[in-house]
Structures are given as C-alpha cells and as structure tokens.
Design an enzyme around this catalytic site. Structure first.
Site, PDB file in Angstrom:
ATOM      1  N   HIS A  65      35.683  24.361  31.144  1.00 22.43           N
ATOM      2  CA  HIS A  65      34.672  25.401  31.400  1.00 22.43           C
ATOM      3  C   HIS A  65      33.439  24.691  31.950  1.00 22.43           C
ATOM      4  O   HIS A  65      32.733  23.982  31.226  1.00 22.43           O
ATOM      5  CB  HIS A  65      34.350  26.185  30.127  1.00 22.43           C
ATOM      6  CG  HIS A  65      35.465  27.096  29.715  1.00 22.43           C
ATOM      7  ND1 HIS A  65      35.770  27.360  28.405  1.00 22.43           N
ATOM      8  CD2 HIS A  65      36.357  27.796  30.457  1.00 22.43           C
ATOM      9  CE1 HIS A  65      36.803  28.194  28.354  1.00 22.43           C
ATOM     10  NE2 HIS A  65      37.177  28.467  29.592  1.00 22.43           N
ATOM     11  N   GLU A  68      29.775  23.990  30.511  1.00 20.24           N
ATOM     12  CA  GLU A  68      29.599  23.346  29.211  1.00 20.24           C
ATOM     13  C   GLU A  68      29.326  21.856  29.423  1.00 20.24           C
ATOM     14  O   GLU A  68      30.131  20.985  29.104  1.00 20.24           O
ATOM     15  CB  GLU A  68      30.839  23.622  28.343  1.00 20.24           C
ATOM     16  CG  GLU A  68      30.968  25.126  28.055  1.00 20.24           C
ATOM     17  CD  GLU A  68      32.287  25.551  27.427  1.00 20.24           C
ATOM     18  OE1 GLU A  68      33.117  24.698  27.093  1.00 20.24           O
ATOM     19  OE2 GLU A  68      32.491  26.778  27.274  1.00 20.24           O
ATOM     20  N   GLU A 266      34.948  22.366  19.715  1.00 17.03           N
ATOM     21  CA  GLU A 266      33.780  23.091  20.248  1.00 17.03           C
ATOM     22  C   GLU A 266      32.569  22.318  19.742  1.00 17.03           C
ATOM     23  O   GLU A 266      32.278  22.329  18.545  1.00 17.03           O
ATOM     24  CB  GLU A 266      33.732  24.534  19.734  1.00 17.03           C
ATOM     25  CG  GLU A 266      34.882  25.421  20.202  1.00 17.03           C
ATOM     26  CD  GLU A 266      34.662  26.002  21.594  1.00 17.03           C
ATOM     27  OE1 GLU A 266      33.584  25.759  22.179  1.00 17.03           O
ATOM     28  OE2 GLU A 266      35.572  26.689  22.089  1.00 17.03           O
TER      29      GLU A 266
END
Lengths: 305, 96
Positions: A65, A68, A266
C-alpha cells in the site's frame, strides 16, 4: 552514499540508490530484479545469502500500500541492520548461515512514485481498468486467496478494489511467480501500517488456520519482543478477528500455498498519525519491528519443516 | 500535487452494531468522497476516515445526529503533509 538518512522519507530513486549501495558494501547482499510494475518500474529485491543453492528462505516485503511510507522506510533500516549485523550478531549470523532472506522494500513502486508526485493519499497500483475512469487495484486484495470474496470491493473506484482477476496486477504476479519458482520459502512476512497489529491467516474466512496454536503463540512472543523496546503494544490474531474480513490478501495466499509462517505487521501509529507517521518515528518503528521479525525468523530457523 | 487543505481525519468510536451499520451506510455514499483508513467492521474497533473539506460539516452533523462518538485525529491534513515535505527537503539538504 553511506550518508543515507534512515530517519527520513525518500523518493524511489534515492531508495534504489541505497539498495545499490548496500549490495556494493556487503558481499552477501545482492540486488535482483523479480519483474516490473505496470508502469515498467523494476521490482527490486535484496537477496541476503551467505552461500548454498536454493536454501530455505524467508520473504519480507513492504509498501504494497504505497501511501504507508513508514513501511518502505523501515524496510531500508532493516536491510541495513541485517547486513551490518551479520558476523557480529549471533542471531543474524546463524540465521543467514542457514537460510536466505529476500526483501522487497517497495512492493508497489508506481503507487509510491504517485504518492510523491501527485497524490500523497494513493494506496493502490496504477493499472488502467478497462471501461472505468478510475485507476488502480488494491494489491492486497488481488492475491488468489478467496479472491473477490467479502472484504474487497468490485468497484474500480474503491480503494479496496480487488481487480478484474486474481494476479491481474503485475506487481502481485511477479511475487507469486518468484516464490513459486523458488519453491523453498518457509516464511512470508509483510509490512503494513498502521494500527499496531500482528496478524496471521485467515482474512478471507473467519476460521482458524491448521497451525493456529503455533502461530498465535509465536505472534504473541513477537509482540512481546516489540513491546520490550519502547512499550508499543501490538494486538495479535487472525486478520478476520483482529480487524475485519478481507479477501485476496497476500498472507492467506502464502499460507494456503504451504508457507506456514505467514504474518502481516501493521506498524505503529502512536495513536495520532495513522499512516502519516512523522519521520522522527521511522527509526523507532523500524527498531521495534525488527525485534518482532527477528523473533519470528529465529523460530523459523529453529523449526524448519 | 493534489492538496488536502481543510481535510480532516476523524476517529470514530462505535458503541454497537447499529452504529457500525450507520457508518457502513456513510461509506456507501460516494458523493462525500470519504477515504476510510480503517473501515467500519465491529463496535470494538475504531474507524478512521479522511473527509474532504467540503464534506466535513455534513459528516459531523450526521455523526452528531446519530449520537456517534468521534474525535479529530488530524485537524488539517495539509499541515501534516507540508511538515512532512519540509522534513524531507531538510534531510536531502543535510545529505548533500
């Protein structure tokens, strides 16, 4: 140059130069190209190998992504850490004496460049969708793992659009082809930001994987290592149970293709910044993430299957 | 480079499934051009959403009318991005 600032965000060109630098500085580090993106940018992987052919290997990627940024930045810090610790740190040395490590620091280079040049909020690839004015596919909904199921959108304008078919995104297919042709990956680790989670399969379904007990225990041990440095708390569990059902994700694909140790990180957000983590947080984020990664890698090394 | 002046990022805390459903309804309203950083899924999980300047008031009014709790995570997104850009430029300068 050796003056690369690991505590700052960089353009793709600067990142690629640093990959060259690492490869030139350390004999056991090689920069290899595993494919190219939709807009024909090379997909570079750093291969850490101290010898032997087709050794068991660990996969680590970042930046699927594109917005990020802390993930691509952390991957570079981690690459430098692994390279410089080999021969001095017992854990890294024994790992690389037994296994190879492949690190893809910018999994979505087109998106990454787009975040620098046009839209800082861009998350997807930049592929054109026939019949739509909208561009791009969510590359973490495009893997052949429950593709098109719950938790992915069939609308091309959505940020979680799964794409016209599994592996339609060349960035995803390049990794799939590379991992399949290698055939000896034992771990698949992927860095995302944010929300401080450490997840294992599944996301496309809300059932536990066969190796649930081991993955849960290892995940908790890794989260404990992460917490030991700065007290950052990571929640551990399956994707479906910790965040939400999401189909077509990379670690579901890797797990279903026999790579038992499949985890998604994450990274930290400190509760304030989302994925727009200030540059001052890059090194602390990378340092704590590295401890979690190392815990998993040590386990993989000790439990080769 | 697209600018995000006046865009806010809200952190929304839901209390029950009904509120999650209300947010999922909000998510389906394309004209608001919302960018969900964390999608609505379960009451225990926060929802983070970037709201373009033009939609901020209507989204807040909707949340308040439904009694859904929220806080402002990022007051003005462009301020954060300007700072980020400035820091990158300073780092590049230092390296040169």
């Amino acid at each position: 140059s050796s003056s690369f600032d690991f505590g700052a965000y960089h353009t793709l060109d600067d990142i690629n130069k640093e990959l060259d630098h690492l490869a030139s500085e350390y004999s056991f580090v090689e920069k290899i190209q595993i494919g190219q993106s939709y807009e024909e940018r090379p997909l570079y992987v750093l291969k850490f190998s101290t010898g032997g052919s087709n050794r068991p290997a660990i996969w680590l990627d970042a930046g699927i992504h594109s917005r990020e940024w802390v993930t691509q930045a952390s991957a570079l810090w981690i690459a430098n850490k692994i390279a410089s610790d080999y021969g001095t740190d017992a854990s890294v040395t024994s790992l690389l004496d037994k296994m190879d490590l492949f690190l893809l620091p910018v999994a979505n280079p087109d998106g990454f460049v787009y975040t620098h040049t046009s839209n800082r909020m861009w998350r997807k690839t930049r592929s054109k969708i026939p019949g739509s004015v909208c561009v791009g596919v969510d590359p973490n909904r495009n893997w052949d793992a429950g593709f098109g199921g719950p938790g992915a959108s069939d609308k091309p304008c959505s940020d979680s659009y799964h794409g016209p078919s599994a592996n339609s995104e060349v960035e995803v297919k390049s990794v799939v082809d590379f991992i399949k042709s290698h055939g000896n990956f034992k771990a698949f680790l992927t860095l995302h930001s944010y929300s401080q989670l450490l997840m294992y399969p599944y996301g496309y379904k809300c059932t536990r994987p066969d190796d649930y007990a081991e993955l849960e225990s290892l995940g908790r041990a890794a989260a404990s290592s992460i917490r030991s440095l700065y007290g950052t708390s990571f929640q551990v569990g399956t994707i479906c149970n910790t965040i939400y059902q999401a189909s077509g994700g990379s670690i579901d694909w890797s797990y279903d293709n026999g790579i038992k140790y499949s985890f998604a990180f994450e990274l930290r957000d400190t509760g304030r910044y989302g994925f727009l983590l200030p540059a001052t947080q890059i090194v602390p984020a990378a340092q704590e993430t590295w401890l979690g990664l190392k815990k998993i890698m040590e386990h993989v090394r000790n439990k080769l299957y | 480079l697209e600018t995000f002046v006046g865009h806010q990022v809200l952190r929304i805390k839901t209390k029950n499934e009904e509120e999650v459903k209300q947010l999922q309804l909000l998510e389906s309203l394309d004209h608001l051009e919302l960018d969900f950083w964390i999608n609505p899924s379960a009451p225990a999980l926060p929802v983070d959403v970037r709201i373009p300047a033009a939609s901020v008031q209507s989204v807040k009014a909707f949340l308040e009318s439904q009694g859904i709790e929220y806080s402002i995570l990022i007051e003005d997104l462009q301020d954060v991005l300007d700072k980020e850009k400035e820091e990158m430029a300073e780092s590049a300068q230092r390296q040169r």
